[in-house]
Each structure stands twice: as structure tokens, then as C-alpha cells.
Design a protein around this motif. Structure first.
Motif, PDB file in Angstrom:
ATOM      1  N   ASP A 153       0.813  -1.221   0.000  1.00 29.65           N
ATOM      2  CA  ASP A 153       0.000   0.000   0.000  1.00 29.65           C
ATOM      3  C   ASP A 153       0.843   1.266   0.000  1.00 29.65           C
ATOM      4  N   HIS A 154       1.952   1.239   0.726  1.00 30.79           N
ATOM      5  CA  HIS A 154       2.840   2.405   0.796  1.00 30.79           C
ATOM      6  C   HIS A 154       4.282   1.920   0.700  1.00 30.79           C
ATOM      7  N   VAL A 155       5.033   2.489  -0.229  1.00 25.37           N
ATOM      8  CA  VAL A 155       6.412   2.063  -0.484  1.00 25.37           C
ATOM      9  C   VAL A 155       7.399   3.161  -0.100  1.00 25.37           C
ATOM     10  N   ILE A 156       8.457   2.773   0.594  1.00 20.31           N
ATOM     11  CA  ILE A 156       9.617   3.650   0.790  1.00 20.31           C
ATOM     12  C   ILE A 156      10.752   3.041  -0.032  1.00 20.31           C
ATOM     13  N   PRO A 157      11.136   3.664  -1.142  1.00 18.92           N
ATOM     14  CA  PRO A 157      12.223   3.107  -1.956  1.00 18.92           C
ATOM     15  C   PRO A 157      13.571   3.339  -1.281  1.00 18.92           C
ATOM     16  N   ALA A 158      14.275   2.256  -0.980  1.00 15.01           N
ATOM     17  CA  ALA A 158      15.566   2.377  -0.298  1.00 15.01           C
ATOM     18  C   ALA A 158      16.297   1.046  -0.325  1.00 15.01           C
ATOM     19  N   ASN A 159      17.577   1.114  -0.144  1.00 13.41           N
ATOM     20  CA  ASN A 159      18.407  -0.078   0.001  1.00 13.41           C
ATOM     21  C   ASN A 159      17.965  -0.826   1.258  1.00 13.41           C
ATOM     22  N   ASN A 160      17.450  -2.044   1.098  1.00 11.93           N
ATOM     23  CA  ASN A 160      17.016  -2.812   2.267  1.00 11.93           C
ATOM     24  C   ASN A 160      17.940  -3.989   2.564  1.00 11.93           C
ATOM     25  N   LYS A 161      19.173  -3.919   2.032  1.00 15.85           N
ATOM     26  CA  LYS A 161      20.150  -4.995   2.236  1.00 15.85           C
ATOM     27  C   LYS A 161      21.221  -4.652   3.276  1.00 15.85           C
ATOM     28  N   ALA A 162      21.270  -3.394   3.695  1.00 10.77           N
ATOM     29  CA  ALA A 162      22.341  -2.952   4.597  1.00 10.77           C
ATOM     30  C   ALA A 162      21.752  -2.351   5.873  1.00 10.77           C
ATOM     31  N   GLU A 163      22.360  -2.683   7.004  1.00  7.63           N
ATOM     32  CA  GLU A 163      21.867  -2.202   8.290  1.00  7.63           C
ATOM     33  C   GLU A 163      21.867  -0.680   8.368  1.00  7.63           C
ATOM     34  N   ASN A 164      22.954  -0.050   7.894  1.00  7.09           N
ATOM     35  CA  ASN A 164      23.017   1.406   8.029  1.00  7.09           C
ATOM     36  C   ASN A 164      21.981   2.116   7.165  1.00  7.09           C
ATOM     37  N   ALA A 165      21.685   1.558   5.978  1.00  7.46           N
ATOM     38  CA  ALA A 165      20.663   2.153   5.113  1.00  7.46           C
ATOM     39  C   ALA A 165      19.278   2.014   5.753  1.00  7.46           C
ATOM     40  N   LEU A 166      18.948   0.809   6.204  1.00  8.28           N
ATOM     41  CA  LEU A 166      17.677   0.601   6.894  1.00  8.28           C
ATOM     42  C   LEU A 166      17.611   1.445   8.168  1.00  8.28           C
ATOM     43  N   GLY A 167      18.735   1.533   8.860  1.00 11.21           N
ATOM     44  CA  GLY A 167      18.768   2.292  10.096  1.00 11.21           C
ATOM     45  C   GLY A 167      18.427   3.753   9.893  1.00 11.21           C
ATOM     46  N   LEU A 168      18.970   4.350   8.851  1.00 11.11           N
ATOM     47  CA  LEU A 168      18.691   5.759   8.592  1.00 11.11           C
ATOM     48  C   LEU A 168      17.221   5.956   8.228  1.00 11.11           C
ATOM     49  N   VAL A 169      16.672   5.074   7.407  1.00  8.18           N
ATOM     50  CA  VAL A 169      15.262   5.187   7.025  1.00  8.18           C
ATOM     51  C   VAL A 169      14.364   5.071   8.255  1.00  8.18           C
ATOM     52  N   TYR A 170      14.607   4.071   9.089  1.00  2.00           N
ATOM     53  CA  TYR A 170      13.766   3.890  10.271  1.00  2.00           C
ATOM     54  C   TYR A 170      13.952   5.023  11.285  1.00  2.00           C
ATOM     55  N   PHE A 171      15.171   5.527  11.398  1.00  2.00           N
ATOM     56  CA  PHE A 171      15.423   6.671  12.284  1.00  2.00           C
ATOM     57  C   PHE A 171      14.606   7.884  11.841  1.00  2.00           C
ATOM     58  N   LEU A 172      14.674   8.198  10.564  1.00  2.00           N
ATOM     59  CA  LEU A 172      13.945   9.355  10.051  1.00  2.00           C
ATOM     60  C   LEU A 172      12.447   9.170  10.171  1.00  2.00           C
ATOM     61  N   LEU A 173      11.984   7.952   9.944  1.00  2.00           N
ATOM     62  CA  LEU A 173      10.562   7.657  10.057  1.00  2.00           C
ATOM     63  C   LEU A 173      10.083   7.859  11.499  1.00  2.00           C
ATOM     64  N   ALA A 174      10.842   7.334  12.453  1.00  2.00           N
ATOM     65  CA  ALA A 174      10.475   7.493  13.866  1.00  2.00           C
ATOM     66  C   ALA A 174      10.536   8.955  14.296  1.00  2.00           C
ATOM     67  N   ARG A 175      11.559   9.656  13.852  1.00  2.00           N
ATOM     68  CA  ARG A 175      11.707  11.070  14.228  1.00  2.00           C
ATOM     69  C   ARG A 175      10.578  11.914  13.664  1.00  2.00           C
ATOM     70  N   GLU A 176      10.218  11.638  12.429  1.00  2.00           N
ATOM     71  CA  GLU A 176       9.136  12.384  11.791  1.00  2.00           C
ATOM     72  C   GLU A 176       7.794  12.088  12.461  1.00  2.00           C
ATOM     73  N   MET A 177       7.573  10.839  12.849  1.00  2.00           N
ATOM     74  CA  MET A 177       6.336  10.485  13.550  1.00  2.00           C
ATOM     75  C   MET A 177       6.245  11.213  14.890  1.00  2.00           C
ATOM     76  N   ALA A 178       7.359  11.239  15.616  1.00  2.00           N
ATOM     77  CA  ALA A 178       7.379  11.922  16.911  1.00  2.00           C
ATOM     78  C   ALA A 178       7.070  13.406  16.741  1.00  2.00           C
ATOM     79  N   GLU A 179       7.639  14.002  15.711  1.00  2.00           N
ATOM     80  CA  GLU A 179       7.401  15.422  15.461  1.00  2.00           C
ATOM     81  C   GLU A 179       5.939  15.680  15.143  1.00  2.00           C
ATOM     82  N   ARG A 180       5.350  14.820  14.334  1.00  2.00           N
ATOM     83  CA  ARG A 180       3.947  14.979  13.961  1.00  2.00           C
ATOM     84  C   ARG A 180       3.026  14.820  15.169  1.00  2.00           C
ATOM     85  N   ASN A 181       3.419  13.961  16.099  1.00  2.00           N
ATOM     86  CA  ASN A 181       2.595  13.724  17.286  1.00  2.00           C
ATOM     87  C   ASN A 181       2.951  14.646  18.453  1.00  2.00           C
ATOM     88  N   GLY A 182       3.899  15.550  18.222  1.00  2.00           N
ATOM     89  CA  GLY A 182       4.284  16.484  19.269  1.00  2.00           C
ATOM     90  C   GLY A 182       4.983  15.819  20.436  1.00  2.00           C
TER      91      GLY A 182
END
Length: 217
Positions: A153-182
Motif C-alpha cells: 500500500d505504501h512504499v519507501i524506496p531504499a536499500n534494504n540490504k544494509a543495516e546502516n541504510a535501513l537504520g537511517l530510514v527507520y530513524f527518520l521515520l520514527a523522528r518524523e512520527m514523533a514530530e507529527r505527534n508532538g
């Protein structure tokens, strides 16, 4: 690259963590997310779309209660990123093998009923996607150039084979969610397995050259 200041993180950090690196295989369903294919057939993912999709997915997830979200990752490379992400947002987590019947068999000891599922690799997490599809649960996926995404349903295009690449995507996703929820966000990118480092000058120049070539076309 005048749009850089509008990205969630400096473009150099996306590059340094290899978020843009695709594979030599490209699925047609991912064509719109592929920026360029190198002479060696390695795909380069479009970081502008990656950044855009992280924002979109964060907005979607922020509308759910954390316990309604299930995060899945079978690969070793996904382990640290998804554990940190789940801890940061308070979601359910399946780290490792996704047992058949988890979403479809109420008699299973592993049975859970999330409202939305996040997977780290459509190929490796295919069982979770199929069960979510069978039970009409929306799916978010971090997808590389080779992945089929018809049932996503929703795609985030990114390298999903490397820990650091996945880590940055998940970090940004969590940070953005926190910001949206105050909410406060007291995590570092390194907690997610990503790195803060200088991108190699050669790599920066290579991507800039590809950007120029694309603009000329």
C-alpha cells in the motif's frame, strides 16, 4: 541540488549510508523510484522520492495508536533498525522468522491483530505481506529496485540490504512520527544502526554527474 535544505537529512547522509544503492535486478513495479541505472547495471534509487515517501509514511503511521502497528524484519540487517524503531514508537515487533498463521490463525500462539504492518524487505517478509493481504491489513514496505510491490500500500524506496541504510530510514521515520505527534525524540541515528560520516568525494561527484545527465535528458 538546491532542494537539499528541504530534505529530512542532508543528501550526503543518505549517500553515506547507501540508502540510494539498488541492485542489478530491477522490477518493473519499481521503475518510478529508480533514478538511474549505471553502466554496470546497478540501479540508483531516487533519493528525492525516498525522502518524500518517508514523510508520507510517517503521516500515515502517526494516525495509528502505536500498539496497532506491527513492524516485521526477518534479515539480520534489519534487526537493530526495527528493534530501535519499535522501541522508539512503541509498536509491536516480530524480529526474525514470521510464523505462518500469525495474522490469519486465531488459534496460533503467535496470533496478533495489528491495524497496519511495516515490513523491511518484501522478498524476505513475503509471508507477512501475504497474510496482511489476506486479512485486509494495509502494508508499508521498504523496497529495493528488485522488489515486486503490487500488494504494497505504501512504499519507501531504499536499500534494504544494509543495516546502516535501513537504520537511517527507520530513524527518520520514527523522528518524523514523533514530530507529527508532538512527542520528544531522544534517539541518535546510531541507535538505529546508521552512521554519521563524511561521504566520499568520489561518490558525491558520481551522483552529481548522474543528476546532470538526467537533467540533460
Amino acid at each position: 541540488m538546491s532542494e537539499e535544505e528541504n530534505m529530512l537529512v542532508d543528501r550526503e547522509q543518505y549517500l553515506a549510508n547507501g540508502v540510494h544503492i539498488g541492485t542489478k535486478a530491477q522490477h518493473t513495479s519499481m521503475d518510478k523510484y529508480i533514478f538511474h541505472v549505471k553502466k554496470n547495471q546497478l540501479a540508483v534509487l531516487n533519493l528525492d522520492k525516498t525522502d518524500e515517501k518517508i514523510r508520507e509514511v510517517a503521516k500515515v503511521l502517526a494516525d495509528y495508536d502505536p500498539e496497532e502497528i506491527l513492524v516485521v524484519g526477518r534479515t539480520e540487517q534489519a534487526r537493530t533498525p526495527i528493534k530501535a524503531f519499535s522501541n522508539a514508537i512503541g509498536s509491536q515487533l516480530i524480529d526474525g522468522r514470521f510464523m505462518p498463521g500469525t495474522l490469519t490463525n486465531p488459534q496460533s500462539e503467535n496470533f496478533v491483530e495489528p491495524e497496519i504492518v511495516v515490513v523491511s524487505n518484501p522478498e524476505e517478509d513475503a509471508q507477512a505481506i501475504q497474510e496482511a493481504h489476506d486479512t485486509n491489513i494495509p502494508v508499508i514496505a521498504i523496497a529495493d529496485s528488485e522488489n515486486e510491490i503490487e500488494e504494497i500500500d505504501h512504499v519507501i524506496p531504499a536499500n534494504n540490504k544494509a543495516e546502516n541504510a535501513l537504520g537511517l530510514v527507520y530513524f527518520l521515520l520514527a523522528r518524523e512520527m514523533a514530530e507529527r505527534n508532538g512527542e520528544d525524540f531522544n534517539y541518535e541515528v546510531t541507535d538505529f544502526g546508521a552512521e554519521i560520516k563524511e561521504v566520499e568525494e568520489q561518490e558525491t561527484e558520481e551522483v552529481e554527474e548522474e543528476t546532470d545527465e538526467e537533467d540533460e535528458e
